[in-house]
Motif scaffolding. Sequence first.
Motif, PDB file in Angstrom:
ATOM      1  N   PRO B 280       0.843  -1.201   0.000  1.00  0.00           N
ATOM      2  CA  PRO B 280       0.000   0.000   0.000  1.00  0.00           C
ATOM      3  C   PRO B 280       0.883   1.259   0.000  1.00  0.00           C
ATOM      4  N   ARG B 281       0.486   2.216  -0.822  1.00  0.00           N
ATOM      5  CA  ARG B 281       1.218   3.492  -0.844  1.00  0.00           C
ATOM      6  C   ARG B 281       0.912   4.262   0.429  1.00  0.00           C
ATOM      7  N   LYS B 282       1.862   5.082   0.850  1.00  0.00           N
ATOM      8  CA  LYS B 282       1.644   5.898   2.043  1.00  0.00           C
ATOM      9  C   LYS B 282       0.518   6.896   1.798  1.00  0.00           C
ATOM     10  N   SER B 283       0.487   7.454   0.585  1.00  0.00           N
ATOM     11  CA  SER B 283      -0.449   8.550   0.310  1.00  0.00           C
ATOM     12  C   SER B 283      -1.910   8.118   0.313  1.00  0.00           C
ATOM     13  N   ASP B 284      -2.249   7.137  -0.530  1.00  0.00           N
ATOM     14  CA  ASP B 284      -3.668   6.795  -0.653  1.00  0.00           C
ATOM     15  C   ASP B 284      -3.996   5.379  -0.166  1.00  0.00           C
ATOM     16  N   GLY B 285      -2.996   4.700   0.375  1.00  0.00           N
ATOM     17  CA  GLY B 285      -3.253   3.375   0.944  1.00  0.00           C
ATOM     18  C   GLY B 285      -3.495   2.282  -0.076  1.00  0.00           C
ATOM     19  N   LYS B 286      -3.398   2.625  -1.364  1.00  0.00           N
ATOM     20  CA  LYS B 286      -3.623   1.612  -2.405  1.00  0.00           C
ATOM     21  C   LYS B 286      -2.294   1.131  -2.955  1.00  0.00           C
ATOM     22  N   PRO B 287      -2.233  -0.148  -3.357  1.00  0.00           N
ATOM     23  CA  PRO B 287      -0.990  -0.607  -3.985  1.00  0.00           C
ATOM     24  C   PRO B 287      -0.914  -0.135  -5.438  1.00  0.00           C
TER      25      PRO B 287
END
Lengths: 158, 616, 86
Positions: B280-287
Amino acid sequence: MLRSLKLEPEKCTGCLQCEMACSYEQEGVFNPAKSRIKVFTFHHEGVFAPYTCTQCDEAWCMHACPVDAIVVNAATGSKDVLNDVCVGCKVCTIACPFGTVNYNQDTGKVIKCDLCGGDPACAKACPTEAITYVDADQTGLERMRAYAAQSAQISPGS
Amino acid sequence: MAWTGKILRVDLSSGTCIAEPLNMEWATQYLGQRGLASKYLSEEIDPTVDALSAGNKFIMVTGPLTGTMASTGGRYSVVTKSPLTGTIACSNSGGFIGAEMKNAGWDMIIFEGKADSPVYLYLENEKAELLPADDLWGLSVWATDEALHRKHQDPQLRIACVGRSAEAGCLYAGVINDLHRAAGRSGVGTVMASKNLKAVAVRGTRGVGNIKDPVGFMQATEAAKQVLADNAVTSQGLPTYGTQVLMNVINEVGAMPTRNMREVRFEGASNISGEAMHEPRKSDGKPNLVTNAACFGCTIACGRISTIDKGHFTVKNKPEYWGASGGLEYEAAWALGSDTGVDDLDALTYVNFLCNEDGFDPISFGATVAAAMELFEMGVLTEKDTGGLEMRFGSAEALTRSAELTMTGEGFGKELGLGSKRLCEKYGHPELSMTVKGQEFPAYDPRGIQGMGLAYATSNRGACHLRGYTVSSEVMGIPEKTDPLVTDGKAGLVKAFQDATAAVDSAGLCIFTTFAWTLADIAPQIDAACEGGWTMEKLAEVGERIWNLERDFNLAAGLTGKDDTLPKRLLKDAANTGPAQGRVNELDKMLPEYYELRGWNVEGVPTESTRQRLGL
Amino acid sequence: MHAMKVTLKLYASLTRYLPPGSGRHEAELDVAEGTTPAAIIDRYKLPLELTHLVFINGVFVDRESRDETELRDGDQLAIFPPVAGG
C-alpha cells in the motif's frame, strides 16, 4: 440438483479460454466471436468480467419467441434454442434484458448459453475458477462465508 | 492444419490488398510466426536496403497455434529490417490482435512500398481495405485506438498502431496493440510509420478450425495447461508478481546493471520490485498493482495492471493518467529505474504509461537516458544540449521529463529518440553506449551472468534477453542450475536456448511457458494441430534453421563476426561488488566454441555443410 | 561458542515468514557459530518447496550443501521461492 454458472469477475484474468472453449463446444472452431459467454474488459478500472445467460425461470426470451423455438431443458434448467424451429426474427434478443441472446448472421438463428447440456465447457476451461458450475441454490455461499468471516473478526467480543 | 493457408499482401504504394496462398513448403520448414516471416523477408527484400525506405517490408505474422486453445496461443510478431540495428528484426507481442488476425482468416500480412499519405488497414474477415488516416496522424496510440473504435462503432475491433514517437522518427518506436501490449524492440514501429501506415484494425469472426487432430489437440493442450498449473513459477510467481519478481533476485546475485551499467547492484531495487508493487502506498493506501492480466489464451497471466498515485508529481492535475493501465515489467522497471538510478515506483509507472501511450521501447529509452546521464555528469553533455534538463542519475524529474519529450520527439527528446549509440557517438564517447549492434541491453549484467554475455553478443537483433535466456539456467535453475560465473559449457547452453526459443516463438506460443514446459510438452501440441510430424528433434532443427537464416540475413546486410561483441565496459571494467566482483565478461572464452558448435567458420559465417544440413 | 550476526532476506511469497519487526525483506539474526542455511530454514519454518533459491552473499548454495555450509559473521542469507520472468 440444478446447477448454475457462477461468475466471479475478481478472479478473471481476461484470457478468453472460456470463449474459445464455448465456441469449440458449440461450433467446432476456436472463435470467440461466436461464444455464448463473453469476457468484458474495463481497462481503466483494471477489471475483467465474464457474463452470460443466467437461465431465468420466467425467461423473457422464451416467452417472447413467436414460434416457441426456445424451450426449457428439464435436465439442466437451461433455456435452449431449437435450431430447426428458430426463424431468426430476433425478438428474443430484444426481449432479453441482459443481452445474452444474440443473432448469428452465419446461420440465421439466435445463439445463447445452453450449459452445454450440463457440463459447461467454459467452466472446465477457466484456469482461475472465475467460472464455476455450482448448486443453483448456493451461488452466494462463498460470498456469505467471506462476510461471515469478516463479521466474526470485526466484533470478536460480541 | 492450424495455418489458415492465406496471407494478405498490401501494397501501400499502389493501395492494393491481395490475398495469396501461404507457401506451405516454407511453413513446414519454418513453422510460422518469427521463422516463417523471416523466410519471406529474406526472400523478398535486399538485406542492404535502407530500413526506412519503401524497399523495406513490414510483416505482421501469427503462428499455427495463435488463436487456438493452447495456453499462451495468442502471440504475433512484427518482422522487418530494423532501423536501429540494421539487422533483421522480429518483435513479438501478446495481447489479442494476433488471435484476431487468425480469426479473420490470415496467417500473415505483408506490407510493402509506402503510402503517399497516412493510411490504416481495416481488416474484417476477407474484406481488407486501406483507408485514409490523415485525421489519425499526430495522435497517440491511445487516442488512435479510441478514434478507430468510435469511427467503426465496433468495440470488439482489435487495433495495433504507432504513436507520435514513431512519427517523429524515434528509432526504437514499437507497434502497440490492445493499448498496452508491444512489439516493442528494434524500432519496428519506426518502420511502420515510415510507410505512412498508422494502424491496423482487425475484426475476425471466422474462427480457427482446421486442426489436424482436434481430439488429440484438446488432450495435448489440456495436459500442457496442467503442467503450467502445477508449476510454482507459472502458477504462482508470475501471476502474483509478474516478471518483476526478478528485481530482487538479480540484484541479490550482483547482476543488476546500474547507472548505465557502471555498477552491478542497485540500492533502490526493493523500492521498485514486484513485491513493492503490492505494498500500500503511504499517500492513498492503495498498492501500485490493481490486478494481473492475461494475453489471449494465456493461463499464466503475468501482465501487470497498475495505477499511479493521483497526488504524485507526474500526474497531479492530469486525470487522464489516474486510471489503471499496463504496469511495469521487469525489463522496463530495470531500464527506467536501476539503469537511471531512479527508485520512485510511481515515476517509473508513469514513464511506462507514456511508453505505451506513444509507443516507444522502455528498455532502449531508459538505457539511452542512462547514457545521457553519464555524459551529463562527465560534463560532456550540458544543459545547453538538453534544453535545461539536469540529467543526473537518480533524478525522477529528468527521467519523466525526458519521456515527455521523447514521446513526441520534442527538443532533446529528438536526440534521445535516436538511441544511446548515436547519442554517445555524437558527444564523442561511443564506448559509453551500452549496446550490441546498436540495440540497448536489457536487465542482466553479463559480468555476473557469463552466458548472457555470449547470448547478447550473438543475438540476431542486437542486445536482447529474449533470444537466448540463459538467466533461466544460470540464476533460476530452470531447467537445471548452472554456475553464472563459469564460462565452460555456456556456448552449448546459449545455442540450445537460442534454437528452442526460435521454435517456440514460431509456434505462436509465449516463451514464458518454457519456465515449466520443455519441447516435450510443446511438440505434441504442434503435432496435433499441424501436418508435418512435429517432434522435439524437428522443432530443435527448425529453431536452428531459423537462427541461421537470420544470421545469413545479417551477414548479407553487411554485419560480420566483429559485430558479435560487447561494450568495452563489460569486457574490461570489472564488476565492483557482489559475487562477480573483479570479474569481466569472458566472451573470448566462449565465442570460438560457439561458432564451432553452430557450424560456422572462425569469422562467424555458416559453412557450406551447415547450410546444406539445414537446407539453406 | 559465541553468537554472530547474519542477515536473513526473504522475498516474494516467503516474505511473510520474516520474524515480526523485520524490515521489508530482511531481519538481522543472532545465531550460533556453525549455523547452516538448513537450520535457519527450519527455525523459521520455511516451507521446503518454497526454498528454491538459497544464496549466501549472492552465491548460490545447492540443496545438498544447505546443511553443510556454515554461515559466517556478517553473512547475508537470501532465500527465494521458484521464480522466473524476463
